[in-house]
Design an enzyme around this catalytic site. Structure first.
Site, PDB file in Angstrom:
ATOM      1  N   ARG A 141       0.876  -1.173   0.000  1.00  0.00           N
ATOM      2  CA  ARG A 141       0.000   0.000   0.000  1.00  0.00           C
ATOM      3  C   ARG A 141       0.912   1.221   0.000  1.00  0.00           C
ATOM      4  O   ARG A 141       2.131   1.110   0.045  1.00  0.00           O
ATOM      5  CB  ARG A 141      -1.020  -0.028   1.146  1.00  0.00           C
ATOM      6  CG  ARG A 141      -0.674  -0.770   2.396  1.00  0.00           C
ATOM      7  CD  ARG A 141       0.446  -0.178   3.154  1.00  0.00           C
ATOM      8  NE  ARG A 141       0.250   1.234   3.380  1.00  0.00           N
ATOM      9  CZ  ARG A 141       1.195   2.120   3.629  1.00  0.00           C
ATOM     10  NH1 ARG A 141       2.460   1.720   3.691  1.00  0.00           N
ATOM     11  NH2 ARG A 141       0.949   3.389   3.818  1.00  0.00           N
ATOM     12  N   ALA A 163       0.930   5.124  -2.140  1.00  0.00           N
ATOM     13  CA  ALA A 163       0.762   5.418  -3.567  1.00  0.00           C
ATOM     14  C   ALA A 163       1.941   4.956  -4.442  1.00  0.00           C
ATOM     15  O   ALA A 163       1.733   4.247  -5.440  1.00  0.00           O
ATOM     16  CB  ALA A 163       0.490   6.915  -3.739  1.00  0.00           C
ATOM     17  N   ARG A 213      -7.484  -0.257  -6.606  1.00  0.00           N
ATOM     18  CA  ARG A 213      -7.616   0.845  -5.630  1.00  0.00           C
ATOM     19  C   ARG A 213      -7.771   2.154  -6.413  1.00  0.00           C
ATOM     20  O   ARG A 213      -6.907   2.487  -7.228  1.00  0.00           O
ATOM     21  CB  ARG A 213      -6.410   0.886  -4.687  1.00  0.00           C
ATOM     22  CG  ARG A 213      -6.349  -0.349  -3.771  1.00  0.00           C
ATOM     23  CD  ARG A 213      -5.500  -0.116  -2.551  1.00  0.00           C
ATOM     24  NE  ARG A 213      -6.096   0.839  -1.637  1.00  0.00           N
ATOM     25  CZ  ARG A 213      -5.439   1.370  -0.605  1.00  0.00           C
ATOM     26  NH1 ARG A 213      -4.179   1.057  -0.388  1.00  0.00           N
ATOM     27  NH2 ARG A 213      -6.032   2.230   0.196  1.00  0.00           N
ATOM     28  N   GLN A 220      -1.945   2.499  10.022  1.00  0.00           N
ATOM     29  CA  GLN A 220      -0.656   2.508   9.304  1.00  0.00           C
ATOM     30  C   GLN A 220       0.399   3.302  10.076  1.00  0.00           C
ATOM     31  O   GLN A 220       1.585   3.065   9.906  1.00  0.00           O
ATOM     32  CB  GLN A 220      -0.827   3.098   7.898  1.00  0.00           C
ATOM     33  CG  GLN A 220      -1.646   2.256   6.947  1.00  0.00           C
ATOM     34  CD  GLN A 220      -3.090   2.701   6.916  1.00  0.00           C
ATOM     35  OE1 GLN A 220      -3.639   3.170   7.918  1.00  0.00           O
ATOM     36  NE2 GLN A 220      -3.724   2.563   5.771  1.00  0.00           N
ATOM     37  N   ASP A 255      -1.876  10.767  -2.012  1.00  0.00           N
ATOM     38  CA  ASP A 255      -2.239   9.779  -3.032  1.00  0.00           C
ATOM     39  C   ASP A 255      -2.582  10.416  -4.367  1.00  0.00           C
ATOM     40  O   ASP A 255      -2.578   9.754  -5.393  1.00  0.00           O
ATOM     41  CB  ASP A 255      -3.420   8.943  -2.542  1.00  0.00           C
ATOM     42  CG  ASP A 255      -2.983   8.072  -1.384  1.00  0.00           C
ATOM     43  OD1 ASP A 255      -2.947   8.584  -0.244  1.00  0.00           O
ATOM     44  OD2 ASP A 255      -2.608   6.915  -1.625  1.00  0.00           O
ATOM     45  N   ASN A 263      -5.287  12.527   0.686  1.00  0.00           N
ATOM     46  CA  ASN A 263      -4.420  11.670   1.505  1.00  0.00           C
ATOM     47  C   ASN A 263      -5.295  10.915   2.501  1.00  0.00           C
ATOM     48  O   ASN A 263      -6.519  11.123   2.567  1.00  0.00           O
ATOM     49  CB  ASN A 263      -3.341  12.495   2.217  1.00  0.00           C
ATOM     50  CG  ASN A 263      -2.247  11.611   2.804  1.00  0.00           C
ATOM     51  OD1 ASN A 263      -1.759  10.689   2.132  1.00  0.00           O
ATOM     52  ND2 ASN A 263      -1.849  11.847   4.037  1.00  0.00           N
ATOM     53  N   LYS A 264      -4.675  10.050   3.275  1.00  0.00           N
ATOM     54  CA  LYS A 264      -5.392   9.192   4.217  1.00  0.00           C
ATOM     55  C   LYS A 264      -6.392   9.984   5.058  1.00  0.00           C
ATOM     56  O   LYS A 264      -6.110  11.103   5.486  1.00  0.00           O
ATOM     57  CB  LYS A 264      -4.359   8.494   5.109  1.00  0.00           C
ATOM     58  CG  LYS A 264      -4.903   7.529   6.119  1.00  0.00           C
ATOM     59  CD  LYS A 264      -5.802   6.446   5.550  1.00  0.00           C
ATOM     60  CE  LYS A 264      -5.161   5.666   4.415  1.00  0.00           C
ATOM     61  NZ  LYS A 264      -6.078   4.695   3.788  1.00  0.00           N
TER      62      LYS A 264
HETATM   63  O1  MRU Z   1      -4.429   3.252   2.259  1.00  0.00           O
HETATM   64  P1  MRU Z   1      -2.933   3.423   2.154  1.00  0.00           P
HETATM   65  O2  MRU Z   1      -2.186   2.809   3.290  1.00  0.00           O
HETATM   66  O3  MRU Z   1      -2.415   2.988   0.808  1.00  0.00           O
HETATM   67  O4  MRU Z   1      -2.734   5.000   2.253  1.00  0.00           O
HETATM   68  C1  MRU Z   1      -1.442   5.535   2.236  1.00  0.00           C
HETATM   69  C2  MRU Z   1      -1.423   7.003   2.337  1.00  0.00           C
HETATM   70  O5  MRU Z   1      -2.429   7.656   2.478  1.00  0.00           O
HETATM   71  C3  MRU Z   1      -0.098   7.665   2.158  1.00  0.00           C
HETATM   72  O6  MRU Z   1      -0.011   8.829   2.941  1.00  0.00           O
HETATM   73  C4  MRU Z   1       0.059   8.054   0.682  1.00  0.00           C
HETATM   74  O7  MRU Z   1      -0.142   6.942  -0.132  1.00  0.00           O
HETATM   75  C5  MRU Z   1       1.397   8.640   0.396  1.00  0.00           C
HETATM   76  S1  MRU Z   1       2.630   7.363   0.374  1.00  0.00           S
HETATM   77  C6  MRU Z   1       4.134   8.050   0.119  1.00  0.00           C
END
Ligand code: MRU
Length: 366
Positions: free
Chosen positions: A53, A55, A90, A202, A243, A253-254
């Site tokens: 996981r 991006a 995704r 995470q 993302d 983002n998350k």
């Molecule tokens: O759902 P995830 O764990 O894939 O989400 C990850 C994030 O939101 C990260 O902050 C984002 O992908 C940037 S990764 C360098």
């Protein structure tokens, strides 16, 4: 980066030249396990179930997945089917689409017999490029931390981050964590507030694990604590990953990132977003157009962790039958973002700032 003293990347080609190996992130931090992907179905499953996981890593895995697909069927139809199949796993991280398109562009004009090898080479190049890109992001972000450290006369610079935009989310270094690792390695005292990042943790399971493995001082906090620490002068800087960034500088983002940006704005804490060029979606004019992934309600209704006897178990945290909703990402408007840290430098978070770093996109930007 290192785990127990051994350098790792998050993804690497198998010795047989026919497979790809990943770290299974669903098992961290309690177990370190690798998984070998041998087919496009394996790669899609790894992305969907979040064994990989983040991006940039989703993008690199998709590129390898396409190469695996072409080993089985390198026809034009096979190529199109594999791209459509991988792309739907995704929806929010644009790196997935970007990596598939890059690989398609490389192989489409080749004879079918030459496509799989070329796609493998391209996937490897995408992974290598991500390592160098993240290293550069860190070198630029380091200047921000160095300036703050000088202002604080060597007192630790307190940095808050959300989710995991670390090396586990990329191939190495990370985006948000790369400036932190480089500052730490340069002897600049830093301390990281790690948001736990409900519902999949995470921050707790991956960012804290990474920082601990590298010896970076950090403290895990619940998602709701960041605003409190900002109000009390305990946060000098926020750095998060993303993302997808749209042409006007809006940031997906998350889930929960937006609330941190609001708190940072209210308290005057600088809020930076670290990203590689592959995360910019020049085709979208604003963040309202970004598809937001809706994930299973089970992620909200259950928690996953290690029991005192060492077994890893899942438990219910709400009454049976409780309805739950689970949007995985939110969009932070560009006006709440102090700046972007990219491999090309630091810019204001708006269209003009982005185009100053990527002038070649002037014609394509929405
Ligand atoms: O759902 P995830 O764990 O894939 O989400 C990850 C994030 O939101 C990260 O902050 C984002 O992908 C940037 S990764 C360098």
């Amino acid at each position: 980066m290192k785990i127990n003293g051994t350098p790792y990347r998050t993804i690497w080609p198998g010795n047989d030249g026919q497979s790809v190996v990943i770290i299974d992130q669903t098992q961290l931090p309690h177990r370190f396990e690798t998984v070998t992907l041998r087919s496009v179905e394996d790669a899609a499953h790894a992305i969907l179930t979040m064994q990989v996981r983040g991006a940039p890593l989703i993008g690199a895995t998709a590129a390898y997945g396409l190469a695996l697909a072409l080993r089985a069927d390198a026809s034009d139809q096979g190529l199109a089917n594999a791209i459509a199949f991988l792309a739907k796993q995704r929806p929010t991280a644009v790196n997935l689409r970007w990596a598939l398109e890059e690989t398609r562009r490389t192989v489409a004009s080749l004879a079918p017999g030459a496509r799989a090898d070329a796609a493998f080479a391209k996937a490897r190049a995408i992974a290598e490029d991500d390592v160098e890109t993240c290293r550069r992001i860190g070198a630029h972000g380091l200047s921000l931390i160095r300036t703050l450290s000088e202002k604080k006369k060597g007192q630790p610079v307190n940095i808050l981050t959300h989710c995991n935009a670390g090396w586990l989310a990329c191939v190495d270094w990370g985006t948000a964590t790369s400036p932190i690792y480089q500052a730490h390695d340069a002897g600049i005292p830093v301390h990281v507030w790690v948001d736990e990042t409900r519902p999949r943790y995470q921050g707790a399971s991956l960012t804290a694990f990474e920082l601990m493995s590298h010896g970076v001082p950090h403290t895990l906090i619940v998602d709701n604590a960041g605003g409190h620490y900002m109000q009390h002068g305990k946060v000098d800087l926020c750095i998060v990953g993303t993302d997808r960034v749209t042409a006007n500088g809006d940031v997906a983002n998350k889930i929960g990132t937006y609330l941190k940006a609001l708190a940072a704005h209210d308290t005057g804490v600088p809020f930076y977003v670290a990203l590689p060029y592959s995360t910019i979606d020049w085709s979208l004019a604003s963040g309202t157009e970004i598809p937001i992934e809706e994930r299973s309600a089970d992620e909200v209704l259950k928690m996953h962790g290690r029991l005192p006897d060492g077994t890893v178990a899942t438990v219910d945290i709400a009454a049976a039958g409780t309805p739950a909703a689970n949007p995985a990402f939110d969009v932070t408007p560009a006006r709440l973002v102090t700046g972007f840290i990219t491999e090309r430098g630091i810019s204001p978070a708006d269209r003009t700032g982005l185009l100053s770093l990527y002038p070649e996109q002037r014609e394509t930007a929405a």
